[in-house]
Design a protein around this motif. Structure first.
Motif, PDB file in Angstrom:
ATOM      1  N   VAL A   1     -16.322  27.290 -22.862  1.00  0.00           N
ATOM      2  CA  VAL A   1     -16.315  26.258 -21.824  1.00  0.00           C
ATOM      3  C   VAL A   1     -16.022  26.877 -20.461  1.00  0.00           C
ATOM      4  O   VAL A   1     -16.674  26.565 -19.459  1.00  0.00           O
ATOM      5  CB  VAL A   1     -15.298  25.158 -22.174  1.00  0.00           C
ATOM      6  CG1 VAL A   1     -15.009  24.289 -20.964  1.00  0.00           C
ATOM      7  CG2 VAL A   1     -15.820  24.306 -23.323  1.00  0.00           C
ATOM      8  N   ALA A   2     -15.042  27.774 -20.412  1.00  0.00           N
ATOM      9  CA  ALA A   2     -14.720  28.443 -19.148  1.00  0.00           C
ATOM     10  C   ALA A   2     -15.901  29.269 -18.654  1.00  0.00           C
ATOM     11  O   ALA A   2     -16.228  29.268 -17.460  1.00  0.00           O
ATOM     12  CB  ALA A   2     -13.489  29.332 -19.333  1.00  0.00           C
TER      13      ALA A   2
ATOM     14  N   ARG B   1      -6.736  24.476 -37.200  1.00  0.00           N
ATOM     15  CA  ARG B   1      -7.127  23.650 -36.074  1.00  0.00           C
ATOM     16  C   ARG B   1      -8.235  22.673 -36.426  1.00  0.00           C
ATOM     17  O   ARG B   1      -8.518  21.766 -35.673  1.00  0.00           O
ATOM     18  CB  ARG B   1      -7.588  24.539 -34.913  1.00  0.00           C
ATOM     19  CG  ARG B   1      -6.487  25.405 -34.352  1.00  0.00           C
ATOM     20  CD  ARG B   1      -6.891  25.991 -33.024  1.00  0.00           C
ATOM     21  NE  ARG B   1      -7.133  24.923 -32.063  1.00  0.00           N
ATOM     22  CZ  ARG B   1      -7.592  25.154 -30.849  1.00  0.00           C
ATOM     23  NH1 ARG B   1      -7.864  26.365 -30.453  1.00  0.00           N
ATOM     24  NH2 ARG B   1      -7.798  24.138 -30.020  1.00  0.00           N
TER      25      ARG B   1
ATOM     26  N   PRO C   1     -13.916  28.088 -28.484  1.00  0.00           N
ATOM     27  CA  PRO C   1     -14.535  27.060 -27.647  1.00  0.00           C
ATOM     28  C   PRO C   1     -13.981  27.036 -26.228  1.00  0.00           C
ATOM     29  O   PRO C   1     -14.729  26.842 -25.269  1.00  0.00           O
ATOM     30  CB  PRO C   1     -14.224  25.764 -28.395  1.00  0.00           C
ATOM     31  CG  PRO C   1     -14.138  26.181 -29.826  1.00  0.00           C
ATOM     32  CD  PRO C   1     -13.497  27.535 -29.789  1.00  0.00           C
ATOM     33  N   GLU C   2     -12.673  27.227 -26.079  1.00  0.00           N
ATOM     34  CA  GLU C   2     -12.068  27.217 -24.745  1.00  0.00           C
ATOM     35  C   GLU C   2     -12.681  28.286 -23.840  1.00  0.00           C
ATOM     36  O   GLU C   2     -12.922  28.053 -22.651  1.00  0.00           O
ATOM     37  CB  GLU C   2     -10.556  27.427 -24.851  1.00  0.00           C
ATOM     38  CG  GLU C   2      -9.810  26.302 -25.533  1.00  0.00           C
ATOM     39  CD  GLU C   2      -9.748  26.437 -27.039  1.00  0.00           C
ATOM     40  OE1 GLU C   2      -8.951  25.703 -27.662  1.00  0.00           O
ATOM     41  OE2 GLU C   2     -10.487  27.272 -27.612  1.00  0.00           O
ATOM     42  N   GLN C   3     -12.945  29.467 -24.407  1.00  0.00           N
ATOM     43  CA  GLN C   3     -13.531  30.551 -23.619  1.00  0.00           C
ATOM     44  C   GLN C   3     -14.982  30.234 -23.258  1.00  0.00           C
ATOM     45  O   GLN C   3     -15.429  30.498 -22.142  1.00  0.00           O
ATOM     46  CB  GLN C   3     -13.459  31.864 -24.395  1.00  0.00           C
ATOM     47  CG  GLN C   3     -13.995  33.061 -23.609  1.00  0.00           C
ATOM     48  CD  GLN C   3     -13.186  33.341 -22.364  1.00  0.00           C
ATOM     49  OE1 GLN C   3     -11.974  33.534 -22.446  1.00  0.00           O
ATOM     50  NE2 GLN C   3     -13.835  33.357 -21.194  1.00  0.00           N
TER      51      GLN C   3
ATOM     52  N   ILE D   1     -12.354  19.682 -31.533  1.00  0.00           N
ATOM     53  CA  ILE D   1     -11.931  20.714 -30.580  1.00  0.00           C
ATOM     54  C   ILE D   1     -12.809  20.662 -29.340  1.00  0.00           C
ATOM     55  O   ILE D   1     -12.325  20.649 -28.202  1.00  0.00           O
ATOM     56  CB  ILE D   1     -12.020  22.109 -31.226  1.00  0.00           C
ATOM     57  CG1 ILE D   1     -11.088  22.213 -32.443  1.00  0.00           C
ATOM     58  CG2 ILE D   1     -11.718  23.198 -30.202  1.00  0.00           C
ATOM     59  CD1 ILE D   1      -9.625  22.106 -32.111  1.00  0.00           C
ATOM     60  N   TRP D   2     -14.119  20.635 -29.548  1.00  0.00           N
ATOM     61  CA  TRP D   2     -15.053  20.611 -28.424  1.00  0.00           C
ATOM     62  C   TRP D   2     -14.892  19.331 -27.607  1.00  0.00           C
ATOM     63  O   TRP D   2     -14.926  19.368 -26.376  1.00  0.00           O
ATOM     64  CB  TRP D   2     -16.485  20.721 -28.928  1.00  0.00           C
ATOM     65  CG  TRP D   2     -16.880  22.105 -29.321  1.00  0.00           C
ATOM     66  CD1 TRP D   2     -16.895  22.630 -30.578  1.00  0.00           C
ATOM     67  CD2 TRP D   2     -17.318  23.155 -28.453  1.00  0.00           C
ATOM     68  NE1 TRP D   2     -17.318  23.935 -30.553  1.00  0.00           N
ATOM     69  CE2 TRP D   2     -17.589  24.281 -29.258  1.00  0.00           C
ATOM     70  CE3 TRP D   2     -17.516  23.247 -27.084  1.00  0.00           C
ATOM     71  CZ2 TRP D   2     -18.050  25.491 -28.729  1.00  0.00           C
ATOM     72  CZ3 TRP D   2     -17.972  24.449 -26.554  1.00  0.00           C
ATOM     73  CH2 TRP D   2     -18.229  25.549 -27.369  1.00  0.00           C
TER      74      TRP D   2
ATOM     75  N   SER E   1     -12.330  17.615 -27.000  1.00  0.00           N
ATOM     76  CA  SER E   1     -11.133  17.646 -26.160  1.00  0.00           C
ATOM     77  C   SER E   1     -11.316  18.523 -24.920  1.00  0.00           C
ATOM     78  O   SER E   1     -10.503  18.467 -24.002  1.00  0.00           O
ATOM     79  CB  SER E   1      -9.944  18.169 -26.971  1.00  0.00           C
ATOM     80  OG  SER E   1     -10.106  19.548 -27.281  1.00  0.00           O
ATOM     81  N   LEU E   2     -12.389  19.328 -24.889  1.00  0.00           N
ATOM     82  CA  LEU E   2     -12.613  20.242 -23.776  1.00  0.00           C
ATOM     83  C   LEU E   2     -13.559  19.695 -22.718  1.00  0.00           C
ATOM     84  O   LEU E   2     -13.761  20.328 -21.678  1.00  0.00           O
ATOM     85  CB  LEU E   2     -13.154  21.572 -24.308  1.00  0.00           C
ATOM     86  CG  LEU E   2     -12.233  22.336 -25.255  1.00  0.00           C
ATOM     87  CD1 LEU E   2     -12.949  23.544 -25.840  1.00  0.00           C
ATOM     88  CD2 LEU E   2     -10.973  22.774 -24.530  1.00  0.00           C
TER      89      LEU E   2
ATOM     90  N   SER F   1     -19.353  29.334 -31.717  1.00  0.00           N
ATOM     91  CA  SER F   1     -17.985  29.806 -31.478  1.00  0.00           C
ATOM     92  C   SER F   1     -17.427  30.400 -32.771  1.00  0.00           C
ATOM     93  O   SER F   1     -18.156  30.594 -33.751  1.00  0.00           O
ATOM     94  CB  SER F   1     -17.107  28.632 -31.022  1.00  0.00           C
ATOM     95  OG  SER F   1     -16.751  27.810 -32.125  1.00  0.00           O
TER      96      SER F   1
ATOM     97  N   SER G   1     -14.861  17.546 -19.606  1.00  0.00           N
ATOM     98  CA  SER G   1     -14.154  17.243 -18.368  1.00  0.00           C
ATOM     99  C   SER G   1     -15.107  16.593 -17.382  1.00  0.00           C
ATOM    100  O   SER G   1     -16.296  16.439 -17.646  1.00  0.00           O
ATOM    101  CB  SER G   1     -13.579  18.522 -17.763  1.00  0.00           C
ATOM    102  OG  SER G   1     -14.625  19.363 -17.315  1.00  0.00           O
TER     103      SER G   1
END
Length: 337
Positions: free
Chosen positions: A48-49, A6, A44-46, A72-73, A75-76, A35, A78
């Motif tokens: 951010v959530a 990734r 990273p997705e977790q 990766i970061w 793209s997260l 991360s 928002s």
């Protein structure tokens, strides 16, 4: 997670420079997070959530000595969460945070205090429009103790939550706060003081946002948040359930955290409002040390006031502590002249 597979997306562009438009406001953020792309256990997705769940408005990625996950970061990001790109520069004799750097930018790290190379990295961050933060200066492990001068740094991480699951406030943070407070006495009189920040240093689940920094910024945008941190218009909270406001009034003028109040020889009324800390003790600190202390009600909400003069106090800052002595919140100073 296959990090190697990734990491190619790290070449993506920068995260959006602004999140949802909310104008000038206080924004909560954690600027020290790891991360699986360095030594953290969460994707990273977790993270951010989790940041959204605990009420954060912004987050900075600070993997150790790598920019491999920047894409990766990015793209997260928002409308509801601003993401700053960064790096924890893990040198042989201390760690520091490079915040607000460019996508894919790597800050040199393989040196020690005797190599006299740190200035090059600080200039690189400054040229990128970012800020440099001395991280956990009294960390009790090899390379963790900060051996450099603070010259050239924009802020000091006086509250690091790496061991938050065991104790959110510990002796390492107490030592960092004491050293920062002593330097503040000198810097407040010359106008060259370094703000305090607090971050979680998240590596594991349940750590994010404990603590975090609450910043007054013109907008929820990268440049505005960095400006607020650089100027010290901020305070540190143990959790998003803790709230605080601090102001000083004299001669018809009002100043807030990180600002300077010209008292013109008149009495200064300092007012602090705290909520979310049951049975807390609120203390007022100046260049003379702790000068006033009061307890909040059992409900943990209250407004306290104290009077001084600029001839007696070069600044005033606040600490809010739990009954057992652990920190719940602390502020940067209001400077008095």
């Amino acid at each position: 997670m296959d990090v190697t597979a990734r990491s190619a997306t790290s070449e993506a562009g920068a995260p959006r420079a602004r999140a949802r438009a909310r104008g000038a406001n206080w924004y909560r953020g954690d600027c020290h997070v790891h991360s699986v792309y360095s030594d953290g256990e969460l994707a990273p997705e977790q993270l951010v959530a989790d940041a959204r769940d605990v009420g954060l408005d912004f987050l900075a990625t600070t993997e150790h000595n790598t920019a491999s996950a920047h894409g990766i970061w990015a793209s997260l990001a928002s409308d509801g969460l601003l993401i700053l790109l960064g790096e924890e520069v893990t040198t042989k004799t201390g760690h520091w945070l490079a915040l607000g750097i460019a996508p894919g930018e790597l800050i040199e790290w393989d040196y020690g205090v005797g190599d006299d190379l740190i200035g090059r990295g600080l200039r690189q961050v400054r040229d990128s429009g970012g800020i440099s933060v001395a991280a956990h200066p009294h960390a009790p492990y090899p390379s963790g103790s900060f051996m450099y001068s603070y010259e050239g740094f924009d802020a000091v991480e006086v509250w690091n939550g790496l061991w938050a699951s065991e104790r959110p406030w510990n002796a390492d943070n107490e030592a960092a706060l004491a050293a920062w407070g002593q330097a503040l006495v000198q810097g407040s009189r010359t106008g060259r003081w370094r703000p305090a920040v607090g971050n979680s240093d998240t590596h594991l689940e349940g750590q994010i946002g404990i603590p975090h920094t609450v910043v007054l910024a013109e907008e929820l945008g990268a440049a505005a948040i960095l400006d607020g941190l650089r100027a010290g218009r901020s305070w540190i909270a143990e959790a998003s359930t803790v709230d605080l406001s601090l102001s000083a009034v004299a001669a018809g003028h009002t100043a807030g955290i990180g600002e300077r109040l010209s008292a013109q020889g008149e009495s200064v009324r300092v007012r602090v409002r705290v909520s979310g800390v049951p049975r807390a003790t609120v203390s007022f600190h100046t260049d003379r040390g702790e000068v006033h202390c009061e307890a909040l009600s059992g409900a943990g909400t209250g407004t306290l006031a104290w009077h001084t003069r600029s001839e007696d106090s070069a600044f005033v800052r606040i600490e809010v502590r739990h009954p057992h002595g652990g920190m719940a919140a602390l502020t940067n100073p209001i400077l008095l002249t």
